[in-house]
Scaffold this active site. Structure first.
Site, PDB file in Angstrom:
ATOM      1  N   GLY A  42       0.853  -1.183   0.000  1.00 33.13           N
ATOM      2  CA  GLY A  42       0.000   0.000   0.000  1.00 33.13           C
ATOM      3  C   GLY A  42       0.886   1.229   0.000  1.00 33.13           C
ATOM      4  O   GLY A  42       1.839   1.304   0.785  1.00 33.13           O
ATOM      5  N   GLU A  44       0.602   4.406   0.975  1.00 34.61           N
ATOM      6  CA  GLU A  44       0.698   5.215   2.186  1.00 34.61           C
ATOM      7  C   GLU A  44       1.298   4.419   3.344  1.00 34.61           C
ATOM      8  O   GLU A  44       2.060   4.969   4.152  1.00 34.61           O
ATOM      9  CB  GLU A  44      -0.686   5.751   2.568  1.00 34.61           C
ATOM     10  CG  GLU A  44      -1.317   6.624   1.504  1.00 34.61           C
ATOM     11  CD  GLU A  44      -2.016   5.851   0.389  1.00 34.61           C
ATOM     12  OE1 GLU A  44      -2.491   6.483  -0.557  1.00 34.61           O
ATOM     13  OE2 GLU A  44      -2.083   4.601   0.468  1.00 34.61           O
ATOM     14  N   TYR A 112      -7.486  -6.590  -6.839  1.00 34.79           N
ATOM     15  CA  TYR A 112      -8.770  -7.160  -6.447  1.00 34.79           C
ATOM     16  C   TYR A 112      -9.210  -6.381  -5.209  1.00 34.79           C
ATOM     17  O   TYR A 112      -9.101  -6.846  -4.077  1.00 34.79           O
ATOM     18  CB  TYR A 112      -8.622  -8.656  -6.171  1.00 34.79           C
ATOM     19  CG  TYR A 112      -8.062  -9.418  -7.362  1.00 34.79           C
ATOM     20  CD1 TYR A 112      -8.899  -9.918  -8.347  1.00 34.79           C
ATOM     21  CD2 TYR A 112      -6.681  -9.577  -7.515  1.00 34.79           C
ATOM     22  CE1 TYR A 112      -8.381 -10.581  -9.459  1.00 34.79           C
ATOM     23  CE2 TYR A 112      -6.153 -10.229  -8.619  1.00 34.79           C
ATOM     24  CZ  TYR A 112      -7.008 -10.740  -9.587  1.00 34.79           C
ATOM     25  OH  TYR A 112      -6.494 -11.389 -10.683  1.00 34.79           O
ATOM     26  N   ASP A 265       7.404   5.339  -3.079  1.00 33.34           N
ATOM     27  CA  ASP A 265       6.943   5.533  -1.700  1.00 33.34           C
ATOM     28  C   ASP A 265       8.138   5.638  -0.755  1.00 33.34           C
ATOM     29  O   ASP A 265       8.149   6.474   0.158  1.00 33.34           O
ATOM     30  CB  ASP A 265       6.056   4.367  -1.263  1.00 33.34           C
ATOM     31  CG  ASP A 265       4.915   4.105  -2.227  1.00 33.34           C
ATOM     32  OD1 ASP A 265       4.375   5.084  -2.788  1.00 33.34           O
ATOM     33  OD2 ASP A 265       4.571   2.932  -2.431  1.00 33.34           O
TER      34      ASP A 265
END
Length: 345
Positions: A42, A44, A112, A265
Site C-alpha cells: 500500500g 501510504e 482485487y 513511496d
C-alpha cells in the site's frame, strides 16, 4: 543551502488502503511461477513503514476486512513500529488483494480491491484520532480513485484554503490509470496537488497526466506553483526539489534493480524524514534516494534501510563521491564492490 519551512512538531499520519500482496518468489512471470510469497502492499503504509525505520513517529489510518488478510496487514504494520489505533475493522467488506506479475517490460499489477473495506472510507476519518493530533498528513492520488467517499475524504483533507486545516499535507500524485476509468484523473490530481504543502510527482507520470510536451521539472513546477515543496522525480536519473525560490537537483544512485514497485513511496518517506529532521535540501533528497534503494533491491514493497554508517557516509559525501557511488553494500551481500569510490576516483 538551508530551507526554513517545516511542519509543526508532532506525528505524521498516513491515510490510505493497504492490501495483501502476492508475488512470485523468486522473481518471474506469474504464469511460470511455482511459488507465491504473501506480503502486504500500500503506497501510504509503505511511506509509514519507512518513516518508522527513520525514527519518525507515524500512524497509519485505514480500514481492513475482518479476515486473515486484514490481520496479516495489521500484524505487519504493528511489527514495523507504525501506530494503528486509527485502523477500522469492517465486518462486512474484505481486505483488498494485489497480485504482482513481473516481466521483461516491467511489473504488471492486478488489483482485487473493488468494494474493499478501505474503499468505504470517508471524511469522518479526519475527525478522529490520530488525525486530530497530526502535524503532517500524507495522502496519495490513489485514494481519491477508489470511490466517491474516498475522493470526498481527500478533498476534505485538502481544502482550497490551507488555513482551513490544522496540519500540513504531503501529497504523492501516484497516478494509477486503471483506477481512473471516469477520465477525471488529470484535473482532479492537479487540483489536489496544488492545494498541498509538499508534493511528489514523477516526470513521466506528469507527462502522462498533463501533456507529453512537459520538457522538464521546471515545466511541472509551472503547472503546480502553490506548494511550498515540490519534488519531481526523473526515474533512475535524478530528483529535483523546488523549495520556495530554491531549486535543487540530486542524481539518483546507480544500483541493481530487483523489482521497482514501492521505490517511489520509499523515496517520499526518506525525503520527508530528512525534511522533518531539518536537513538541508541536498541531504533530504539523498535520504530519499537511499531509502528508494531499500525497495529496489527486494521483491517486496519494503526492504531494510542501508546500514546506518554507510547511510550517514553517503549523506555526508561530497558531490563527486555521491555521483560515483555504484551499488549499496549490505552486510549480507557477499563479494559486493565498495559503495563509495576510492579517494581520487
Amino acid at each position: 543551502m538551508t530551507f526554513s519551512w517545516r511542519p509543526a512538531p508532532g506525528p505524521v499520519v498516513c491515510i490510505g488502503e493497504t492490501m495483501a500482496a502476492l508475488a512470485p518468489e523468486p522473481v518471474a512471470p506469474l504464469r511460470s511461477a511455482d511459488l507465491l510469497r504473501l506480503d502486504v502492499a500500500g503506497a501510504e503504509s509503505n511511506v509509514a513503514r519507512y518513516l518508522a525505520d527513520h525514527g519518525v513517529p507515524v500512524h497509519w489510518v485505514s480500514a481492513l476486512g475482518n479476515d486473515p488478510f486484514g490481520q496479516r496487514v495489521l500484524d505487519r504494520m504493528c511489527a514495523s513500529g507504525v501506530g494503528v489505533s486509527g485502523v477500522r475493522i469492517d465486518p462486512a467488506r474484505p481486505t483488498g488483494l494485489i497480485v504482482k506479475d513481473p516481466g521483461p517490460e516491467g511489473t504488471r499489477v492486478h488489483y482485487y480491491r473493488s468494494s474493499s473495506a478501505a474503499s468505504a472510507m470517508d471524511p469522518r476519518v479526519l475527525a478522529g484520532d490520530p488525525v486530530r493530533g497530526a502535524a503532517l498528513l500524507h495522502l496519495s492520488g490513489i485514494t481519491p480513485a477508489l470511490s466517491a467517499s474516498c475522493r470526498a475524504l481527500v478533498e476534505a483533507a485538502l481544502p482550497s484554503d490551507p488555513a482551513d486545516r490544522p496540519y500540513a499535507v504531503s501529497f504523492d500524485v501516484n497516478h494509477r490509470p486503471a483506477l481512473w476509468a471516469d477520465g477525471t484523473a488529470a484535473k482532479t490530481l492537479r487540483t489536489l496537488a496544488d492545494r498541498a504543502d509538499i508534493v511528489f510527482v514523477g516526470l513521466d507520470e506528469a507527462r502522462m497526466l498533463w501533456g507529453g510536451e512537459l520538457a522538464d521539472a521546471q515545466a511541472v513546477r509551472a503547472l503546480i506553483p502553490r506548494p511550498a515543496v515540490l519534488v519531481v522525480k526523473d526515474g533512475a536519473r535524478a530528483a529535483t526539489a523546488f523549495l520556495g525560490s530554491a531549486t535543487v537537483t540530486v542524481p539518483a544512485l546507480t544500483v541493481e534493480v530487483v523489482e521497482p514497485v514501492g521505490a517511489g513511496d520509499a523515496f517520499a518517506a526518506g525525503f520527508l524524514a530528512g525534511l522533518l529532521r531539518g536537513s538541508d535540501p541536498v541531504r533530504a533528497l539523498r535520504r530519499g534516494h537511499l531509502t528508494a534503494v531499500s525497495a529496489l533491491r527486494v521483491t517486496a514493497d519494503h526492504g531494510p534501510l542501508p546500514p546506518g554508517d554507510l547511510l550517514e557516509a553517503l549523506l555526508d559525501a561530497d558531490d563527486p563521491a555521491w555521483a560515483g557511488t555504484v551499488g549499496i553494500a549490505y552486510p549480507e551481500d557477499v563479494g559486493h564492490p565498495s559503495s563509495l569510490p576510492e579517494p581520487g576516483q
